[in-house]
Design a protein around this motif. Structure first.
Motif: not given
Length: 417
Positions: A393-395, A398-405, A412-414
């Motif tokens: 999962p990102t730190a 800016a990349l959270i929304n890309e990982q949520i799906e 973990f991103a959520q």
């Protein structure tokens, strides 16, 4: 074909270094172009996970070679401390987010600026590669707050006394490639068999009843199938993290600024009351290993929680994203899924961060270059390749929304915020 590529590479290197020796280059730039090697030590991730990052950085800074070394976790810290003490340690290395203060006298903070030489092609008819010296501002405290999730600022910024001004200054002592959080792994078959339609969102009576439904004893009263890995210590993966987050969710203050443990005390906000949030969380946790309690589902005789989960004999296990490839490798046919860590209903959601930071040794002769690489590697455009390969999962916000799906990293991103 391979031979041609090697020859072309040698020709390019010759042209590059020849051009760099021209009279247009001042002495300061020549010093910045001097070939050097940075050593980089990490755990868990292999060199293949950094192939793209290292390759792109090498194109930008052909004078710099980075030797990457992966060590086993069991040997990492002892080998690192010994190497640093004997002046043979790495320039760049990873430390756990809980180690920052412990390593403060061994690492150097992020400098205000970094100065690097970049190859620039100039000329129209006659192309020349001319090095250009650039001084760039480093990431500052506001950038850190805006770009990274909140836990990062809390962990890596330390106030230190400046010897010249005799004032305390906040400095950045590392940057993360990812941030992991505790999540719920659950066996869908055991849920279905028990008539449980969805994973519990809260640590309430519903959660306790779900655990009870999935816990099965044999005719001797021995647990042969557990509803949840809770209540124990040695045979539960990351048991201390689970207990800690239960305490924090319940309102316990875990630690003072000076490092003193406070989780066993009543917080100032509850003074005058008999309610101790840390103690109540401990009671809730330990009930699952108490044979006298209705929720009894765990004891010291059971196998390790990860093993029990992969065997299909455990309904709920709490763990981080790095367990995912391990479970898939050990039990490829296991029907399981992921859900957010349960919370206390009505309270602000709280999770537990677990991650590693990239930092620079205070004995490194190339701290400027080392910090330049760390800042480069942790930027969104570069770190994407690492996150894709490792499924971490990102730190970065800016990349959270890309990982949520993403099926693997979405949960973990959520939670990282």
């Amino acid at each position: 074909m391979k031979r041609k590529i090697i020859i072309l590479s040698l020709i390019f290197t010759f042209i590059l270094t020849s051009a760099f020796g021209c009279k247009l280059v001042d002495q300061k730039t020549q010093v910045a172009m001097k070939p050097l090697t940075l050593t980089y030590w990490r755990v868990y991730d292999g060199p293949d996970d950094f192939t793209e990052i290292l390759s792109v950085y090498k194109n930008l800074h052909p004078f710099i070679t980075i030797n990457y070394r992966k060590l086993r976790y069991s040997e990492y810290e002892s080998e690192l401390i010994n190497a640093l003490a004997e002046d043979r340690g790495p320039d760049i290395f990873s430390i756990h987010n809980t180690w920052v203060k412990k390593y403060l006298n061994k690492i150097t903070p992020l400098p205000p600026t970094t100065t690097m030489a970049y190859p620039v092609i100039r000329g129209t008819l006659k192309k020349e590669v001319i090095p250009e010296l650039r001084t760039v501002k480093s990431l500052n405290l506001n950038d850190l707050k805006n770009n990274f999730v909140d836990a990062v600022y809390q962990d890596i910024v330390v106030s230190v006394l400046d010897e010249k001004s005799r004032q305390y200054e906040k400095k950045i002592y590392g940057l993360p490639l990812s941030v992991d959080t505790l999540a719920m792994y659950y066996n869908k078959d055991l849920f279905n068999n028990a008539g449980i339609t969805e994973p519990p969102a809260y640590w309430n009576n519903e959660f306790q009843q779900d655990v009870k439904k999935m816990t099965k004893p044999n005719d001797k009263g021995e647990i042969i199938q557990s509803g949840a890995a809770l209540g124990g210590a040695g045979n539960i993966e990351r048991y201390s993290d689970i207990l800690s987050v239960l305490m924090m969710q319940n309102g316990a203050v875990m630690m003072a600024d000076n490092g003193q443990a406070l989780f066993n005390t009543i917080p100032p906000t509850l003074k005058g009351q008999k309610y101790n949030p840390g103690l109540e969380a401990l009671r809730f946790y330990s009930d699952f290993a108490n044979p006298a309690k209705e929720v009894y589902s765990w004891n010291k005789n059971l196998d390790n929680s990860l093993n029990l989960f992969t065997q299909g004999k455990l309904g709920i296990m709490f763990g981080y994203s790095y367990y995912l490839p391990m479970i898939k490798a050990q039990a490829p046919k296991l029907n399981f899924s992921l859900a957010k860590l349960p919370q206390i209903e009505g309270n602000t959601p709280v999770n537990f961060a677990n991650y590693w930071l990239e930092t620079v040794s205070n004995k490194s002769q190339y701290a400027n270059e080392a910090w330049d690489f760390i800042q480069f590697a942790t930027k969104a455009e570069q770190v994407k390749t690492y996150l894709a390969k490792t499924k971490r999962p990102t730190a970065l916000r800016a990349l959270i929304n890309e990982q949520i799906e993403d099926l693997d990293t979405g949960v973990f991103a959520q939670q990282v915020l």
